[in-house]
Design a protein around this motif. Structure first.
Motif, PDB file in Angstrom:
ATOM      1  N   CYS A   1       5.238  -0.951   8.247  1.00  0.00           N
ATOM      2  CA  CYS A   1       4.516  -0.459   8.321  1.00  0.00           C
ATOM      3  C   CYS A   1       4.423   1.313   8.759  1.00  0.00           C
ATOM      4  O   CYS A   1       4.502   1.442   9.555  1.00  0.00           O
ATOM      5  CB  CYS A   1       3.385  -0.999   8.996  1.00  0.00           C
ATOM      6  SG  CYS A   1       2.682  -3.018   9.386  1.00  0.00           S
TER       7      CYS A   1
ATOM      8  N   GLN B   1       0.790   4.965  -0.310  1.00  0.00           N
ATOM      9  CA  GLN B   1      -0.097   6.320  -0.334  1.00  0.00           C
ATOM     10  C   GLN B   1       0.996   7.373  -0.156  1.00  0.00           C
ATOM     11  O   GLN B   1       0.100   8.595  -0.282  1.00  0.00           O
ATOM     12  CB  GLN B   1      -1.365   6.649   0.877  1.00  0.00           C
ATOM     13  CG  GLN B   1      -1.881   5.624   1.181  1.00  0.00           C
ATOM     14  CD  GLN B   1      -3.303   5.949   1.810  1.00  0.00           C
ATOM     15  OE1 GLN B   1      -3.272   5.488   2.760  1.00  0.00           O
ATOM     16  NE2 GLN B   1      -4.478   6.966   1.325  1.00  0.00           N
TER      17      GLN B   1
ATOM     18  N   PHE C   1       3.398  -1.366   3.764  1.00  0.00           N
ATOM     19  CA  PHE C   1       1.983  -0.511   4.145  1.00  0.00           C
ATOM     20  C   PHE C   1       2.522   0.820   4.040  1.00  0.00           C
ATOM     21  O   PHE C   1       3.067   2.037   5.401  1.00  0.00           O
ATOM     22  CB  PHE C   1       1.324  -0.656   5.129  1.00  0.00           C
ATOM     23  CG  PHE C   1       0.802  -2.472   5.052  1.00  0.00           C
ATOM     24  CD1 PHE C   1       0.076  -3.322   3.720  1.00  0.00           C
ATOM     25  CD2 PHE C   1       1.138  -3.480   6.060  1.00  0.00           C
ATOM     26  CE1 PHE C   1      -0.383  -3.741   3.511  1.00  0.00           C
ATOM     27  CE2 PHE C   1       0.215  -4.877   5.472  1.00  0.00           C
ATOM     28  CZ  PHE C   1      -0.857  -5.382   4.931  1.00  0.00           C
TER      29      PHE C   1
ATOM     30  N   ILE D   1       1.303  -0.878   0.380  1.00  0.00           N
ATOM     31  CA  ILE D   1       0.326   0.305  -0.038  1.00  0.00           C
ATOM     32  C   ILE D   1       0.508   1.353  -0.077  1.00  0.00           C
ATOM     33  O   ILE D   1       1.732   1.276   0.350  1.00  0.00           O
ATOM     34  CB  ILE D   1      -1.009   0.029   1.052  1.00  0.00           C
ATOM     35  CG1 ILE D   1      -1.667  -1.211   0.766  1.00  0.00           C
ATOM     36  CG2 ILE D   1      -2.334   1.489   1.181  1.00  0.00           C
ATOM     37  CD1 ILE D   1      -2.955  -1.466   2.508  1.00  0.00           C
TER      38      ILE D   1
ATOM     39  N   CYS E   1       1.077   4.296   5.026  1.00  0.00           N
ATOM     40  CA  CYS E   1      -0.294   4.789   4.741  1.00  0.00           C
ATOM     41  C   CYS E   1      -0.669   6.256   4.840  1.00  0.00           C
ATOM     42  O   CYS E   1       0.716   6.388   5.236  1.00  0.00           O
ATOM     43  CB  CYS E   1      -1.612   4.132   5.477  1.00  0.00           C
ATOM     44  SG  CYS E   1      -1.636   2.832   5.000  1.00  0.00           S
ATOM     45  N   SER E   2      -1.815   7.106   4.628  1.00  0.00           N
ATOM     46  CA  SER E   2      -1.735   8.401   5.164  1.00  0.00           C
ATOM     47  C   SER E   2      -1.322   8.337   6.425  1.00  0.00           C
ATOM     48  O   SER E   2      -2.239   7.726   7.608  1.00  0.00           O
ATOM     49  CB  SER E   2      -3.051   8.848   4.714  1.00  0.00           C
ATOM     50  OG  SER E   2      -3.487  10.340   4.968  1.00  0.00           O
TER      51      SER E   2
ATOM     52  N   CYS F   1      -4.520   3.518   7.775  1.00  0.00           N
ATOM     53  CA  CYS F   1      -5.243   2.525   6.722  1.00  0.00           C
ATOM     54  C   CYS F   1      -6.607   1.759   8.081  1.00  0.00           C
ATOM     55  O   CYS F   1      -5.186   1.574   9.353  1.00  0.00           O
ATOM     56  CB  CYS F   1      -4.205   1.329   6.313  1.00  0.00           C
ATOM     57  SG  CYS F   1      -3.510   2.085   4.705  1.00  0.00           S
TER      58      CYS F   1
ATOM     59  N   ALA G   1      -0.790   2.080   9.623  1.00  0.00           N
ATOM     60  CA  ALA G   1      -1.414   1.097   9.624  1.00  0.00           C
ATOM     61  C   ALA G   1      -1.839   0.363  10.582  1.00  0.00           C
ATOM     62  O   ALA G   1      -1.511   0.348  11.443  1.00  0.00           O
ATOM     63  CB  ALA G   1      -0.749   0.150   8.974  1.00  0.00           C
TER      64      ALA G   1
END
Ligand SMILES: *[C@@H]1O[C@H](CO)[C@@H](O)[C@H](O)[C@H]1NC(C)=O
Ligand SMILES: *[C@@H]1O[C@H](CO)[C@@H](O)[C@H](O)[C@H]1NC(C)=O
Length: 384
Positions: free
Chosen positions: A376, A309, A347, A307, A349-350, A355, A379
């Protein structure tokens, strides 16, 4: 008298079956197409479409064996069709012009717009993309964007079966604004260094199913754009290519979400990514939710589970910004095989919208025959 009429009827049935049972069939060769691969067959294909579209009930377009040059971009418009279904049976090859400039600025070579009940069976579509890729890769500029081989937009009840798509200038097959689409036993083939040659692109569409297909290309095997729901992908072989990708999202501030996606029994061979969700690091009100990736086999994949972002390749419009796309309820189940890099699960993420509910269930990935590692950021979820 009765027997004479009966004989006449039987004769009619033998010689004009389409007349009797209400199926109209149009053969592109009878309408003037030459199967030499050198004579432009655009007119005959347009004529076949117009005839089939104007027929009442079910109609058929036949493309016999041979090679048919389609020198121009064609729009098959379904808005005024009287037919209920149009079956396009292709035994031959449809060939793009070898000079990519012939398609001018057309973004799509064969474009079906607002059609209903169209089935394409068979056919080899040759996009002749190599010269345009070379132009793009030379870095000299001045190259046209290129054309997608086959696209359906704002269309319903579409079936594509047994089709082969070769060396597109740009995407191979695209569905935009479609409902109820079945893609089966399709082959996509382009070299791993061919730019932007995504295999199948799905966007703003509901109920697309992609089954039993083999995709080898230079970009995503399947790319999923905003506004996609109820997408089912099963029994697919992907590689070379960039994997199956939801995104890039957050291209726009106002963007429809992606939901209810299942990716099942897909083998990735030597791909850049396996299953990926990707958004620009930019504000957006988009989202991704209810996605299941299951029974996937990774063979020497660089980023098996990803993932991202913080996508910002050209460093324009995103540095310092954060992705607004909300990602939740993503399941990774029974994902096995090997990673080509140490980090098999990433991951990223934002920070504003971490997430949520990411579930890893029976994920076993190795790197150089050892367990791989994961990374991560923002996340939240669980492992079974
Ligand atoms: C997504 O799936 C959920 C649960 O099955 C369902 O309620 C919803 O209507 C689906 N949404 C779309 C847009 O397909
Ligand atoms: C998984 O997909 C492959 C094609 O890539 C197919 O040959 C195989 O039968 C599928 N397995 C199952 C369990 O459906």
């Amino acid at each position: 008298m009765i027997t004479v009429m009966l004989k006449l009827f039987v004769l009619l049935l033998i010689f004009f079956p389409t007349f009797i049972i209400g199926l109209s069939a149009y053969n592109v060769k009878s309408l003037g197409a030459k199967s030499d691969g050198k004579t432009d067959a655009t007119k005959a294909f347009v004529k076949a479409w117009n005839e089939a579209c104007n027929s009442l009930g079910k109609s058929k377009i036949l493309v016999p064996k041979g090679r048919y040059l389609i020198q121009n971009a064609i729009k098959f418009d379904g808005r005024k069709c009287r037919s209920t279904t149009i079956d396009i049976d292709i035994k031959g090859s449809i060939v793009a012009p070898s000079d990519y400039r012939a398609l001018k600025d057309s973004a799509i070579w064969l474009s079906f717009e607002s059609v209903n009940g169209v089935t394409i069976t068979g056919g080899k579509f040759d996009g002749k993309g190599a010269d345009l890729w070379n132009c793009k890769m030379s870095g000299k500029g001045g190259c046209p964007g290129g054309a997608t081989i086959l696209a359906f937009s704002n269309s319903n009840n579409i079936v594509i079966r047994g089709l082969t798509s070769l060396n597109s200038q740009l995407f191979h097959i695209a569905f935009i604004g479609c409902n109820n689409v079945k893609v089966q036993s399709v082959k996509v083939l382009a070299p791993n260094n061919s730019p932007n040659t995504d295999g199948i692109h799905v966007q703003s569409s509901n109920g697309v199913t992609i089954l039993n297909s083999k995709i080898s290309t230079g970009d995503d095997c399947v790319s999923v754009g905003s506004g996609t729901s109820a997408l089912w992908i099963e029994n697919v072989l992907c590689g070379p290519g960039h994997g199956i990708s939801i995104g890039s999202l957050a291209k726009e501030m106002n963007e429809a979400g992606v939901q209810n996606v299942t990716v099942k029994n897909v083998t990735f061979v030597g791909t850049q990514n396996g299953v990926r969700i990707k958004s620009w690091g930019r504000p957006s009100n988009g989202f991704v939710k209810n996605v299941v990736f299951q029974q996937c086999n990774m063979i020497n994949v660089q980023n098996p589970i990803l993932i991202d972002q913080n996508y910002c390749p050209s460093k324009v419009g995103c540095p310092g910004k954060v992705s607004g796309v909300k990602i939740s309820d993503i399941i990774y189940q029974d994902i096995h095989g090997s990673s080509a890099t140490e980090i098999a699960v990433k991951f990223d993420c934002s920070s504003e919208h971490p997430c949520k509910n990411i579930i890893l269930d029976n994920v076993k990935l190795t790197y150089k025959d050892q367990p791989s590692v994961s990374s991560c950021t923002y996340a939240d979820g669980s492992t079974k």
